[in-house]
Every structure is written in structure tokens, then in C-alpha cells.
Design a protein around this motif. Sequence first.
Motif, PDB file in Angstrom:
ATOM      1  N   PRO A 196     -37.499  65.774  -1.918  1.00 41.84           N
ATOM      2  CA  PRO A 196     -36.587  64.785  -1.322  1.00 41.84           C
ATOM      3  C   PRO A 196     -37.260  63.821  -0.349  1.00 41.84           C
ATOM      4  CG  PRO A 196     -35.565  66.946  -1.374  1.00 41.84           C
ATOM      5  CD  PRO A 196     -36.986  67.140  -1.804  1.00 41.84           C
ATOM      6  N   HIS A 197     -38.246  64.279   0.402  1.00 43.62           N
ATOM      7  CA  HIS A 197     -38.891  63.417   1.394  1.00 43.62           C
ATOM      8  C   HIS A 197     -39.966  62.524   0.769  1.00 43.62           C
ATOM      9  CE1 HIS A 197     -41.714  66.789   1.097  1.00 43.62           C
ATOM     10  NE2 HIS A 197     -42.632  65.976   1.585  1.00 43.62           N
ATOM     11  N   LYS A 198     -40.283  62.761  -0.509  1.00 46.65           N
ATOM     12  CA  LYS A 198     -41.316  61.968  -1.185  1.00 46.65           C
ATOM     13  C   LYS A 198     -40.875  61.683  -2.628  1.00 46.65           C
ATOM     14  CE  LYS A 198     -46.358  61.723  -1.253  1.00 46.65           C
ATOM     15  NZ  LYS A 198     -47.619  62.505  -1.077  1.00 46.65           N
ATOM     16  N   ARG A 199     -39.626  61.242  -2.746  1.00 45.40           N
ATOM     17  CA  ARG A 199     -39.032  61.007  -4.066  1.00 45.40           C
ATOM     18  C   ARG A 199     -39.575  59.732  -4.691  1.00 45.40           C
ATOM     19  NH1 ARG A 199     -36.191  64.688  -6.690  1.00 45.40           N
ATOM     20  NH2 ARG A 199     -34.679  64.959  -5.020  1.00 45.40           N
ATOM     21  N   ARG A 200     -39.786  59.780  -5.998  1.00 51.68           N
ATOM     22  CA  ARG A 200     -40.151  58.595  -6.775  1.00 51.68           C
ATOM     23  C   ARG A 200     -39.161  58.447  -7.923  1.00 51.68           C
ATOM     24  NH1 ARG A 200     -44.478  55.916  -5.508  1.00 51.68           N
ATOM     25  NH2 ARG A 200     -44.399  54.756  -7.467  1.00 51.68           N
ATOM     26  N   PHE A 201     -38.753  57.220  -8.158  1.00 57.51           N
ATOM     27  CA  PHE A 201     -37.775  56.922  -9.195  1.00 57.51           C
ATOM     28  C   PHE A 201     -38.442  56.157 -10.337  1.00 57.51           C
ATOM     29  CE2 PHE A 201     -35.440  57.460  -5.309  1.00 57.51           C
ATOM     30  CZ  PHE A 201     -34.287  58.145  -5.679  1.00 57.51           C
ATOM     31  N   VAL A 202     -38.019  56.453 -11.547  1.00 59.79           N
ATOM     32  CA  VAL A 202     -38.452  55.721 -12.728  1.00 59.79           C
ATOM     33  C   VAL A 202     -37.207  55.058 -13.321  1.00 59.79           C
ATOM     34  CG1 VAL A 202     -39.522  55.836 -15.009  1.00 59.79           C
ATOM     35  CG2 VAL A 202     -40.295  57.374 -13.190  1.00 59.79           C
ATOM     36  N   GLY A 217     -40.933  53.486  -8.282  1.00 58.95           N
ATOM     37  CA  GLY A 217     -40.917  53.132  -6.874  1.00 58.95           C
ATOM     38  C   GLY A 217     -40.401  54.255  -6.013  1.00 58.95           C
ATOM     39  N   ARG A 218     -40.597  54.084  -4.704  1.00 57.23           N
ATOM     40  CA  ARG A 218     -40.138  55.106  -3.751  1.00 57.23           C
ATOM     41  C   ARG A 218     -38.639  55.058  -3.539  1.00 57.23           C
ATOM     42  NH1 ARG A 218     -44.239  56.830  -0.262  1.00 57.23           N
ATOM     43  NH2 ARG A 218     -42.655  58.158   0.682  1.00 57.23           N
ATOM     44  N   SER A 219     -37.998  53.994  -4.011  1.00 58.96           N
ATOM     45  CA  SER A 219     -36.550  53.865  -3.936  1.00 58.96           C
ATOM     46  C   SER A 219     -36.051  53.296  -5.255  1.00 58.96           C
ATOM     47  CB  SER A 219     -36.133  52.941  -2.791  1.00 58.96           C
ATOM     48  OG  SER A 219     -36.524  51.603  -3.065  1.00 58.96           O
ATOM     49  N   LYS A 220     -34.733  53.411  -5.482  1.00 60.97           N
ATOM     50  CA  LYS A 220     -34.167  52.865  -6.717  1.00 60.97           C
ATOM     51  C   LYS A 220     -34.358  51.355  -6.769  1.00 60.97           C
ATOM     52  CE  LYS A 220     -30.582  56.428  -7.051  1.00 60.97           C
ATOM     53  NZ  LYS A 220     -29.112  56.693  -7.023  1.00 60.97           N
ATOM     54  N   LYS A 221     -34.165  50.686  -5.625  1.00 57.87           N
ATOM     55  CA  LYS A 221     -34.306  49.229  -5.597  1.00 57.87           C
ATOM     56  C   LYS A 221     -35.729  48.804  -5.921  1.00 57.87           C
ATOM     57  CE  LYS A 221     -30.533  48.136  -2.393  1.00 57.87           C
ATOM     58  NZ  LYS A 221     -30.172  47.504  -1.097  1.00 57.87           N
ATOM     59  N   ALA A 222     -36.707  49.506  -5.349  1.00 56.89           N
ATOM     60  CA  ALA A 222     -38.099  49.159  -5.622  1.00 56.89           C
ATOM     61  C   ALA A 222     -38.432  49.375  -7.089  1.00 56.89           C
ATOM     62  CB  ALA A 222     -39.022  49.990  -4.735  1.00 56.89           C
TER      63      ALA A 222
END
Length: 247
Positions: A196-202, A217-222
Motif C-alpha cells: 500500500p505505501h509503494k503501490r504502482r498502477f498499470v 505510475g505511482r498513482s492512477k492519474k499518473a
Amino acid sequence: MPPRSELEPSPVATSRAEALRELLDELPPELYRQVFAHASWAPSRAESYERLAFLGDVVLSLSVSTYLLPRFEEYGAGRLTKLRAQAVSGAACARVARALEVPERLRAAAPADHQRAVRALLESERVLASICEAVIGACYLAFGLERTAAAVLQAFGPEIERAIAEPFDFKSLLQERLARRSQTVEYRIEAEEGPPHKRRFVVVASAGGRDLGRGEGRSKKAAEQEAALAALERLEREDERDQGTPD
């Protein structure tokens, strides 16, 4: 295509393009002619500016990348890619083309019976951008990388600063492009990885029933921004393949 006012170079941009304009004026006559030879009037397609534009695109990307890498040591590859993409975008190249007096030079180089076609060509951001890249490719062949890259960085300096100060929203750009095809973009999360503290989204961007781009990215927006950029790059490649020409 952006409004004409967005394509016009500022007085500062025109001044910054002086070194590249001087190289253009120093080109050997055969290279100069090729820079301003559109495929519709060149003796053969290989003698038009297209091959020079192919080379110039690489030289431009290398010159800007080499400049950005040490200046932004804290940037990752994704952020550097986005910054470079904006600095060398079609609109950026078109503004530099105008600072190089490309419209006037193309009119002068075109045969008399192609002047009406030239007026239409000059309305195309893609044509202006391609000739700008052809200028860079020709200068590289004539003068080498060091001299050409220095002139390129000077000419594109305002575009680099613009990209830093006003970064693109690639999601908006993608939606605007797809709207011209009566399509809308959808983003779906393909994977979530890491603690959770180092989540990456595809994230995958899709439209018209097909996947266009994938981003992380590290966030959904990124991740969505990265997917939108990948989709834009794919659409650009498809347009060039379908048209069989950079313009």
C-alpha cells in the motif's frame, strides 16, 4: 491543428533560431533544394524532404534528450519522455519552422504550377513540422552533430522552457484527437502492484474497441497520463503509416 496564433513564433523564438537559420543558408545547394522539395513535385519520392525529416527527427530527439538528462537529474524516464515529447511536438516544430522562414522558402522553391498547392501545404502543421525536421537532418549531414545540435537547442530553447512551465495534459490531447474520429477514450486499471505505501498502477487506454496505450505510475492519474501518451504516439505512427508520408 492548433489555431494559427499558436503556431506563430515570438520575437524571442525568431531570434533564438538565428543560428539554425544560418546553417540552413549555408547548406550545399543540392541539400537545400531537397529540404524544400515536396513529394508532389520532387523528381522522385526519395528526393523529397521525407528522408531528411526521418533523420532530423532522430537528431532533434537526441539533441533535446542530451540537454534534458543532466539538467533534470531527479526526473525519471517517463517524465523526461513527456517533457521531450512536448518540446519537440508538431506544434513546437511548426513554430520553429516559421522562425526559419519555411513558408517563404517553400513558396520560393515550389514550381510555378504548384503555388496553389503550396498555400494548402502551409496550412498543415504536419508539413511545417516535417520541413523543420528536414532542415535539421540536412544540417546534420552537412555540418555534423555538434554544430547542428548547438543550433537546434538554441532554436528549441523557448519550446523546452514552455514545456517546463506549461506541461501538457496528455489525457486532454488524446480526447481531443479521438473526438475528431467521433470516439471517446476509456481507461481501465489492468493491475495494482506493490504494498500500500509503494503501490504502482498499470492502466490501459482504449477507444473504438481496441487498446491504444499502456502506462504505469505511482498513482492512477499518473498511470493514465502515461497510457494517454503511449496512445498518442501509437496514433501518430498509424497516421504516418496510413498516409505513407510524414505530411
